[in-house]
Design an enzyme around this catalytic site. Structure first.
Site, PDB file in Angstrom:
ATOM      1  N   GLU A   1       0.745  -1.072   0.129  1.00 59.04           N
ATOM      2  CA  GLU A   1       0.258   0.195   0.380  1.00 59.04           C
ATOM      3  C   GLU A   1       1.031   1.389  -0.171  1.00 59.04           C
ATOM      4  OE1 GLU A   1      -2.703   2.347   3.513  1.00 59.04           O
ATOM      5  OE2 GLU A   1      -1.984   0.625   3.689  1.00 59.04           O
TER       6      GLU A   1
ATOM      7  N   ILE B   1       2.891  -9.470   2.991  1.00 57.39           N
ATOM      8  CA  ILE B   1       1.539 -10.927   3.748  1.00 57.39           C
ATOM      9  C   ILE B   1      -0.158 -10.675   4.005  1.00 57.39           C
ATOM     10  CG2 ILE B   1       4.038 -11.965   3.689  1.00 57.39           C
ATOM     11  CD1 ILE B   1       3.482 -10.887   6.714  1.00 57.39           C
ATOM     12  N   ASP B   2      -0.059  -9.303   3.643  1.00 58.82           N
ATOM     13  CA  ASP B   2      -1.587  -9.767   4.706  1.00 58.82           C
ATOM     14  C   ASP B   2      -2.323  -9.733   3.456  1.00 58.82           C
ATOM     15  OD1 ASP B   2      -0.270  -8.853   7.411  1.00 58.82           O
ATOM     16  OD2 ASP B   2      -0.068  -6.229   6.421  1.00 58.82           O
TER      17      ASP B   2
ATOM     18  N   GLY C   1      -1.566  -8.472  11.126  1.00 62.20           N
ATOM     19  CA  GLY C   1      -2.293  -8.290   9.873  1.00 62.20           C
ATOM     20  C   GLY C   1      -2.321  -6.958  10.997  1.00 62.20           C
ATOM     21  N   ARG C   2      -2.381  -5.605  10.213  1.00 58.68           N
ATOM     22  CA  ARG C   2      -2.662  -3.819  11.072  1.00 58.68           C
ATOM     23  C   ARG C   2      -3.996  -3.997  10.951  1.00 58.68           C
ATOM     24  NH1 ARG C   2       0.425   0.246  12.522  1.00 58.68           N
ATOM     25  NH2 ARG C   2       1.664  -0.964  11.736  1.00 58.68           N
TER      26      ARG C   2
ATOM     27  N   GLU D   1      -2.837  -9.134  15.271  1.00 59.91           N
ATOM     28  CA  GLU D   1      -2.323  -8.365  15.894  1.00 59.91           C
ATOM     29  C   GLU D   1      -3.097  -6.890  16.176  1.00 59.91           C
ATOM     30  OE1 GLU D   1       1.769  -6.849  14.376  1.00 59.91           O
ATOM     31  OE2 GLU D   1       0.983  -6.431  11.986  1.00 59.91           O
TER      32      GLU D   1
ATOM     33  N   ARG E   1      -0.907 -19.236  27.121  1.00 59.89           N
ATOM     34  CA  ARG E   1       0.348 -19.275  27.176  1.00 59.89           C
ATOM     35  C   ARG E   1      -0.486 -18.339  26.204  1.00 59.89           C
ATOM     36  NH1 ARG E   1       1.169 -19.467  31.489  1.00 59.89           N
ATOM     37  NH2 ARG E   1       2.724 -20.768  32.424  1.00 59.89           N
TER      38      ARG E   1
ATOM     39  N   VAL F   1       8.938 -14.196  11.823  1.00 66.51           N
ATOM     40  CA  VAL F   1       8.725 -15.428  11.219  1.00 66.51           C
ATOM     41  C   VAL F   1       7.878 -16.107   9.767  1.00 66.51           C
ATOM     42  CG1 VAL F   1       8.478 -18.033  11.512  1.00 66.51           C
ATOM     43  CG2 VAL F   1       9.395 -16.378  13.118  1.00 66.51           C
ATOM     44  N   GLN F   2       7.012 -15.131  10.369  1.00 65.09           N
ATOM     45  CA  GLN F   2       5.537 -14.641   8.814  1.00 65.09           C
ATOM     46  C   GLN F   2       6.354 -14.501   7.807  1.00 65.09           C
ATOM     47  OE1 GLN F   2       1.616 -13.489  10.265  1.00 65.09           O
ATOM     48  NE2 GLN F   2       3.322 -13.177  12.048  1.00 65.09           N
TER      49      GLN F   2
END
EC number: 2.7.1.90
Length: 342
Positions: free
Chosen positions: A103, A126-127, A170-171, A221, A266, A273-274
């Protein structure tokens, strides 16, 4: 023709596949020369280049990251940024740019195109949140990594009779959480588009324990509670595009679950890593097709366009359309998955 190539924003599996496709077809089919601009928009802004030809692209198809480097530089935030880019492109003899990014990177490309720079865009993130394309490369790899992690966590959750909260990227869009959550058999998925009710979350968790199974929760996230509260921040600092650094919603939810249910919980944060490592076959395929079409668009002078996957076809859409809005998970798409939760 001499063509510049850059990769901006967060790194993403498949970037090197695009670079390889652009260069190989550009050299072999069109006789183009290439200049690699280093570290996103910082490259043309500061004139930082690297040699880019078929030799530099050998062996990079399965590699994650980007051989060109990346950054979140925004030339529109810097004094005379656009003029400096134009001057450096002219100095380097560059006739056109291929900008590979999400974006923010393509938003800059859109504005530069409006100011007369010949640029073609390739969407990556990635999103999977760019509205102009059905899928972006990098998304499939991120979902596969998150799914594998969820698969592995099921046995730990069952062995210790505890709740495991998996925080994924994932903002603003919950595509990674939704796809990996369904694929990994998660019991609860929380996404930014649908604020969550912590009481309902705890009810689902207790119901899961009543069935003698331990719950797995996947949370983006950027998820926020329905009863109020902002996104969970790592810090209040912002980058050149105004983004704050997110992180910690998993720990926040795990602590609340323990307090309200008495069940041990937890959090597992997958983080970067993603977005690293070897791209999946799908992402290599999609990135390669995007690259091949992008260099054809340059050859045809079809500037100000972005490559897009529409069904199984690669189409060209105006950059302004491709970056006009974020593609979010709809309420209907989220509701469809609810049958698997709890």
């Amino acid at each position: 023709m001499r063509v510049g190539v850059l990769t901006g924003g967060g790194d993403c599996p498949g970037l090197n596949a695009v670079i390889r496709a652009v260069v190989r077809k550009g050299v072999k089919s069109h006789g183009f020369e290439f200049v690699g601009y280093r570290d996103g928009w910082r490259g043309p802004l500061e004139g930082v280049t690297m040699e880019l030809g078929i030799e530099q692209c050998r062996g990079i198809l399965p590699r994650g990251g980007t051989i060109l480097g990346s950054s979140r530089t925004n030339p529109f935030k810097l004094e005379n940024g656009v003029e400096r880019i134009k001057e450096n492109l002219a100095r380097d003899g560059v006739d056109a740019l291929v900008a590979i990014g999400g974006e923010d990177t393509l938003g800059v490309a859109t504005r530069l195109a409006e100011l007369g720079v010949d640029v073609v865009g390739v969407p990556k993130t990635i999103d999977n949140d760019l509205s102009g394309t059905d899928f972006t490369f990098g998304f499939d790899t991120a979902v596969n990594i998150a799914t594998e992690a969820i698969d592995r966590l099921h046995t730990t959750a069952e062995s210790h009779h505890r709740v495991l909260v998996v925080e994924v990227m994932g903002r603003h869009a919950g595509w990674i959480a939704l796809h990996s959550g369904i694929a990994g058999g998660a019991n609860i998925v929380l996404i930014p588009e649908q604020p969550f009710d912590i009481e309902e979350v705890c009810r689902l968790i207790e119901s899961r324990f009543e069935s003698r199974y331990a719950p797995i929760m996947v949370v983006s996230e950027g998820a926020v509670p329905r009863e109020g509260g902002d996104m969970t921040l790592v810090s209040g600092d912002v980058d050149d595009f105004g983004h704050v650094r997110l992180g910690g919603i998993g720990d926040r939810i795990a602590a609340e679950i323990e307090k309200r249910t008495g069940k041990e919980a937890r959090a597992v944060v997958l983080g970067h890593v993603q977005r690293g490592g070897t791209p999946t076959a799908f992402d290599r395929w999609l990135a390669t097709r995007f690259g091949l079409q992008a260099i054809d668009a340059v050859a045809e002078g079809d500037f100000g366009t972005m490559m897009a996957l529409r069904g199984t076809t690669i189409a060209r859409v105006p950059l302004a359309e491709g970056t006009a809005q974020l593609k979010l998970v709809s309420e209907a798409e989220y509701a469809e998955a609810q049958v698997f939760f709890g």
